[in-house]
Write an enzyme that holds these catalytic residues in place. Sequence first.
Site, PDB file in Angstrom:
ATOM      1  N   ILE A  28     -56.923  32.236 -11.505  1.00 29.92           N
ATOM      2  CA  ILE A  28     -57.383  32.402 -10.120  1.00 29.92           C
ATOM      3  C   ILE A  28     -58.886  32.118 -10.015  1.00 29.92           C
ATOM      4  CG2 ILE A  28     -57.780  34.189  -8.346  1.00 29.92           C
ATOM      5  CD1 ILE A  28     -54.923  35.243  -9.043  1.00 29.92           C
ATOM      6  N   GLY A  47     -62.496  27.210 -12.691  1.00 30.03           N
ATOM      7  CA  GLY A  47     -63.469  26.877 -13.746  1.00 30.03           C
ATOM      8  C   GLY A  47     -64.363  28.049 -14.099  1.00 30.03           C
ATOM      9  N   ARG A  74     -48.726  54.374 -29.623  1.00 29.12           N
ATOM     10  CA  ARG A  74     -48.122  53.364 -28.732  1.00 29.12           C
ATOM     11  C   ARG A  74     -48.367  53.730 -27.274  1.00 29.12           C
ATOM     12  NH1 ARG A  74     -43.358  52.351 -33.043  1.00 29.12           N
ATOM     13  NH2 ARG A  74     -44.662  50.891 -34.186  1.00 29.12           N
ATOM     14  N   SER A 127     -47.037  44.600 -40.442  1.00 27.37           N
ATOM     15  CA  SER A 127     -45.814  45.145 -39.837  1.00 27.37           C
ATOM     16  C   SER A 127     -44.955  45.904 -40.842  1.00 27.37           C
ATOM     17  CB  SER A 127     -44.975  44.007 -39.247  1.00 27.37           C
ATOM     18  OG  SER A 127     -45.732  43.200 -38.391  1.00 27.37           O
ATOM     19  N   GLU A 155     -50.883  48.622 -33.315  1.00 25.15           N
ATOM     20  CA  GLU A 155     -49.821  49.649 -33.234  1.00 25.15           C
ATOM     21  C   GLU A 155     -48.430  49.022 -33.140  1.00 25.15           C
ATOM     22  OE1 GLU A 155     -52.706  50.803 -32.862  1.00 25.15           O
ATOM     23  OE2 GLU A 155     -52.786  52.916 -32.316  1.00 25.15           O
ATOM     24  N   GLU A 202     -46.306  56.607 -32.941  1.00 25.66           N
ATOM     25  CA  GLU A 202     -45.536  56.742 -31.693  1.00 25.66           C
ATOM     26  C   GLU A 202     -46.476  57.172 -30.562  1.00 25.66           C
ATOM     27  OE1 GLU A 202     -41.659  58.626 -32.133  1.00 25.66           O
ATOM     28  OE2 GLU A 202     -42.044  59.598 -30.210  1.00 25.66           O
ATOM     29  N   GLU A 260     -53.071  46.078 -44.768  1.00 31.71           N
ATOM     30  CA  GLU A 260     -53.706  45.477 -45.950  1.00 31.71           C
ATOM     31  C   GLU A 260     -53.723  43.969 -45.765  1.00 31.71           C
ATOM     32  OE1 GLU A 260     -51.695  46.961 -49.454  1.00 31.71           O
ATOM     33  OE2 GLU A 260     -52.373  49.012 -49.028  1.00 31.71           O
ATOM     34  N   PRO A 261     -54.465  43.239 -46.619  1.00 33.33           N
ATOM     35  CA  PRO A 261     -54.527  41.784 -46.425  1.00 33.33           C
ATOM     36  C   PRO A 261     -53.140  41.130 -46.364  1.00 33.33           C
ATOM     37  CG  PRO A 261     -56.163  42.473 -48.017  1.00 33.33           C
ATOM     38  CD  PRO A 261     -55.345  43.693 -47.701  1.00 33.33           C
TER      39      PRO A 261
HETATM   40  C1  LIG Z   1     -58.677  43.998 -33.986  1.00 34.13           C
HETATM   41  C2  LIG Z   1     -57.636  44.678 -34.810  1.00 34.13           C
HETATM   42  C3  LIG Z   1     -57.766  46.029 -35.092  1.00 34.13           C
HETATM   43  C4  LIG Z   1     -56.843  46.667 -35.922  1.00 34.13           C
HETATM   44  N1  LIG Z   1     -57.043  47.990 -36.258  1.00 34.13           N
HETATM   45  C5  LIG Z   1     -56.249  48.552 -37.197  1.00 34.13           C
HETATM   46  C6  LIG Z   1     -56.533  49.872 -37.684  1.00 34.13           C
HETATM   47  O1  LIG Z   1     -57.453  50.540 -37.209  1.00 34.13           O
HETATM   48  N2  LIG Z   1     -55.770  50.349 -38.705  1.00 34.13           N
HETATM   49  C7  LIG Z   1     -54.748  49.650 -39.246  1.00 34.13           C
HETATM   50  O2  LIG Z   1     -54.098  50.137 -40.154  1.00 34.13           O
HETATM   51  N3  LIG Z   1     -54.433  48.401 -38.793  1.00 34.13           N
HETATM   52  C8  LIG Z   1     -55.157  47.838 -37.783  1.00 34.13           C
HETATM   53  N4  LIG Z   1     -54.888  46.574 -37.340  1.00 34.13           N
HETATM   54  C9  LIG Z   1     -53.804  45.810 -37.967  1.00 34.13           C
HETATM   55  C10 LIG Z   1     -52.582  45.662 -37.075  1.00 34.13           C
HETATM   56  O3  LIG Z   1     -51.905  46.876 -36.992  1.00 34.13           O
HETATM   57  C11 LIG Z   1     -51.714  44.539 -37.687  1.00 34.13           C
HETATM   58  O4  LIG Z   1     -52.423  43.318 -37.522  1.00 34.13           O
HETATM   59  C12 LIG Z   1     -50.350  44.454 -37.024  1.00 34.13           C
HETATM   60  O5  LIG Z   1     -49.573  45.566 -37.365  1.00 34.13           O
HETATM   61  C13 LIG Z   1     -49.604  43.178 -37.425  1.00 34.13           C
HETATM   62  O6  LIG Z   1     -49.597  43.003 -38.807  1.00 34.13           O
HETATM   63  P1  LIG Z   1     -50.034  41.610 -39.463  1.00 34.13           P
HETATM   64  O7  LIG Z   1     -51.297  41.188 -38.828  1.00 34.13           O
HETATM   65  O8  LIG Z   1     -50.028  41.780 -40.928  1.00 34.13           O
HETATM   66  O9  LIG Z   1     -48.911  40.614 -39.030  1.00 34.13           O
HETATM   67  P2  LIG Z   1     -47.527  40.359 -39.797  1.00 34.13           P
HETATM   68  O10 LIG Z   1     -46.864  41.647 -40.082  1.00 34.13           O
HETATM   69  O11 LIG Z   1     -47.784  39.454 -40.946  1.00 34.13           O
HETATM   70  O12 LIG Z   1     -46.710  39.574 -38.684  1.00 34.13           O
HETATM   71  C14 LIG Z   1     -46.975  38.221 -38.368  1.00 34.13           C
HETATM   72  C15 LIG Z   1     -46.054  37.788 -37.238  1.00 34.13           C
HETATM   73  O13 LIG Z   1     -44.672  37.926 -37.644  1.00 34.13           O
HETATM   74  C16 LIG Z   1     -43.985  38.785 -36.749  1.00 34.13           C
HETATM   75  N5  LIG Z   1     -43.035  39.579 -37.510  1.00 34.13           N
HETATM   76  C17 LIG Z   1     -43.263  40.346 -38.598  1.00 34.13           C
HETATM   77  N6  LIG Z   1     -42.134  40.908 -39.030  1.00 34.13           N
HETATM   78  C18 LIG Z   1     -41.148  40.490 -38.185  1.00 34.13           C
HETATM   79  C19 LIG Z   1     -39.733  40.724 -38.080  1.00 34.13           C
HETATM   80  N7  LIG Z   1     -39.102  41.549 -38.937  1.00 34.13           N
HETATM   81  N8  LIG Z   1     -39.045  40.130 -37.089  1.00 34.13           N
HETATM   82  C20 LIG Z   1     -39.679  39.333 -36.191  1.00 34.13           C
HETATM   83  N9  LIG Z   1     -40.997  39.058 -36.234  1.00 34.13           N
HETATM   84  C21 LIG Z   1     -41.720  39.644 -37.208  1.00 34.13           C
HETATM   85  C22 LIG Z   1     -45.081  39.649 -36.107  1.00 34.13           C
HETATM   86  O14 LIG Z   1     -44.637  40.148 -34.853  1.00 34.13           O
HETATM   87  C23 LIG Z   1     -46.192  38.635 -35.976  1.00 34.13           C
HETATM   88  O15 LIG Z   1     -45.961  37.842 -34.846  1.00 34.13           O
HETATM   89  C24 LIG Z   1     -55.754  45.935 -36.446  1.00 34.13           C
HETATM   90  C25 LIG Z   1     -55.606  44.585 -36.115  1.00 34.13           C
HETATM   91  C26 LIG Z   1     -56.517  43.959 -35.305  1.00 34.13           C
HETATM   92  C27 LIG Z   1     -56.361  42.497 -35.002  1.00 34.13           C
END
Ligand SMILES: Cc1cc2nc3c(=O)[nH]c(=O)nc-3n(C[C@H](O)[C@H](O)[C@H](O)COP(=O)(O)OP(=O)(O)OC[C@H]3O[C@@H](n4cnc5c(N)ncnc54)[C@H](O)[C@@H]3O)c2cc1C
Length: 397
Positions: free
Chosen positions: A351, A354, A257, A136, A377, A254, A131-132
Site C-alpha cells: 500500500i 515505493g 506460543r 525444530s 517458538e 506452550e 543448536e547449530p
Molecule cells: C532471531 C531468532 C531468535 C531466536 N531465539 C531463540 C532463543 O532465544 N532460544 C532458542 O532456543 N532458540 C531461538 N531461536 C531458534 C528458533 O527457535 C529456531 O530457529 C526454530 O525453532 C527453527 O529451527 P531451525 O532454524 O533449526 O530450522 P529447522 O528445524 O532446520 O527447519 C528448517 C525448515 O524445515 C521445516 N521443518 C523442520 N522439520 C519439519 C517437519 N518434520 N515437517 C515439515 N517441515 C519441517 C521448518 O518448518 C523450516 O521451514 C531463534 C531464532 C531466531 C531466528
Amino acid sequence: MAVAVGYQDKTDEQKAITEMVRQFADKEILPNAEEYDHEDKFPEPIVEQMKELGLFGVTIPEEHGGMGLDLTTYAMIVEELSRGWISISGVVNTHFIGSYLLMKFGTDEQKEKYLPKMATGEIRGAFSLSEPEVGSDVQGIKSTAKEVDGGWEINGQKMWVTNGLRSGLVFVLVKTDTKADPPYKGMTCFICEKEPGESEVPGLTIPPKIKKMGYKGVESTELIFDGFKVSDDHILGGRDGVGEGFRQMMDALELGRVNVAARGVGVAQRSLELALRYSQERKTFGKPIAQHQAITFKLAEMGTRVEAARLLTMKAARMKDAGERSDIEAGMAKLFASEAAHQNAEEALRIHGGYGYSKEYEIERIYRDAPLLLIGEGTSEIQKMVIGKKLLERHKI
Ligand SMILES: Cc1cc2nc3c(=O)[nH]c(=O)nc-3n(C[C@H](O)[C@H](O)[C@H](O)COP(=O)(O)OP(=O)(O)OC[C@H]3O[C@@H](n4cnc5c(N)ncnc54)[C@H](O)[C@@H]3O)c2cc1C
C-alpha cells in the site's frame, strides 16, 4: 493513530495497564525504534524505563516482588509493546519464559534466590534449546552435562540465544543421558548464572551477536560451553529435575506460543494502522488510494486478520489461565497470528508503494521484523504438525 478493535471485555485493571503501556509505546518506543533498528543498537534507555514500570515482573507473584498478573494480561501488554517494536518485547519475552520455568518447576530456594531480582529486571533471563544443527527437532540436541566432582560440567554449542549476552540467567537444555530411549528422558534444564554483558566467563564464550535482517537491537548469540561448571542447585527443580528438562521446556514453549501470538497481533495491528493512514493520505487518479476498491479490500482483510488473531490469542491465554488444556489453542493462535503479522506487513508495504521500500518509512522495518514470528517458538510447519496431531488425539474414532 489508535484503532479500537476487540477487547470489549477487559477488566478495569487490564484497561489501565494496557493504556499505560500503549502510551509508553507511543511516546518512548515508536519515535525511537527506527534509530535503534538502523544502528542495531540495544535500546538501553527504553529498557531502563521498562524496569521502572515493573514490566519485568508482570507475571511474577507479588510475594517475590512482581505484579502477579495472569497470562491474559501479559499477552495484552506484549501486544502493545510489539505494536511499538518487537525487539522491545523480545527483551521481556525470554525473561518471561525463564521466570515461568522457575515459578512452575523451580525449588523454593531457586524461587527465592532469583525471582525477586528478576521481578525488578536487575537480572534478566534467556532460554536456550537451539543448536547449530538442531532447531525444530529438539530431542536431537548434542550439548551435554556430565556429572563431575561437586556438580556438573556443561559442554556444547548453542545457537540463536535471544538476550544471550545481556542476560544474567540462561535456562539451558542439555543431555544428561545420551543413551536415553526415547531421548527426551535424558534431557535436563540447567540454570546457568553469568555476568550480564561479559563475553568470556570460565567455561563459556559468547561470540559477537549474529547479524540479522530484522529484530535488531536485541542481541541473538551463540553460547559455547567448554567445561562450564554448575552445582546441583542449578538443575531446574533440583536433583529431581534430572531427566525432566524436555517436559519443562515444552510446557514453557506452550506459554511461549501465546506470547509469540500476542507479538503477531501487535505487528499486524501496527501494519493496519500505517496502511489506514497512508491510504487516506496518498492520492492517485484523483482520489485517495483508500477509495480504490482493491485497496479498500486489502484494508478489510487486514482488519479482519487483526481481530481474528487477537481473539484466538485471548482464547488460548484465558484457557491457560483457567488451568484448561490449551495446546491446540496455543498452536492455532501462534500459527494464525504470526502469519497474520507477516501478511499485514506485506500488504501495508504494498500500500505504501515505493515509499514502503524506503528506510524513511516505519513499514520497511516492520516488513523485516515480521518473518521472525514465523520461526521462533516453533515454525508454522511445526505448529501445523502439533495442531494436527493433537486434533486427531482429541477426536480419535
Ligand atoms: C532471531 C531468532 C531468535 C531466536 N531465539 C531463540 C532463543 O532465544 N532460544 C532458542 O532456543 N532458540 C531461538 N531461536 C531458534 C528458533 O527457535 C529456531 O530457529 C526454530 O525453532 C527453527 O529451527 P531451525 O532454524 O533449526 O530450522 P529447522 O528445524 O532446520 O527447519 C528448517 C525448515 O524445515 C521445516 N521443518 C523442520 N522439520 C519439519 C517437519 N518434520 N515437517 C515439515 N517441515 C519441517 C521448518 O518448518 C523450516 O521451514 C531463534 C531464532 C531466531 C531466528
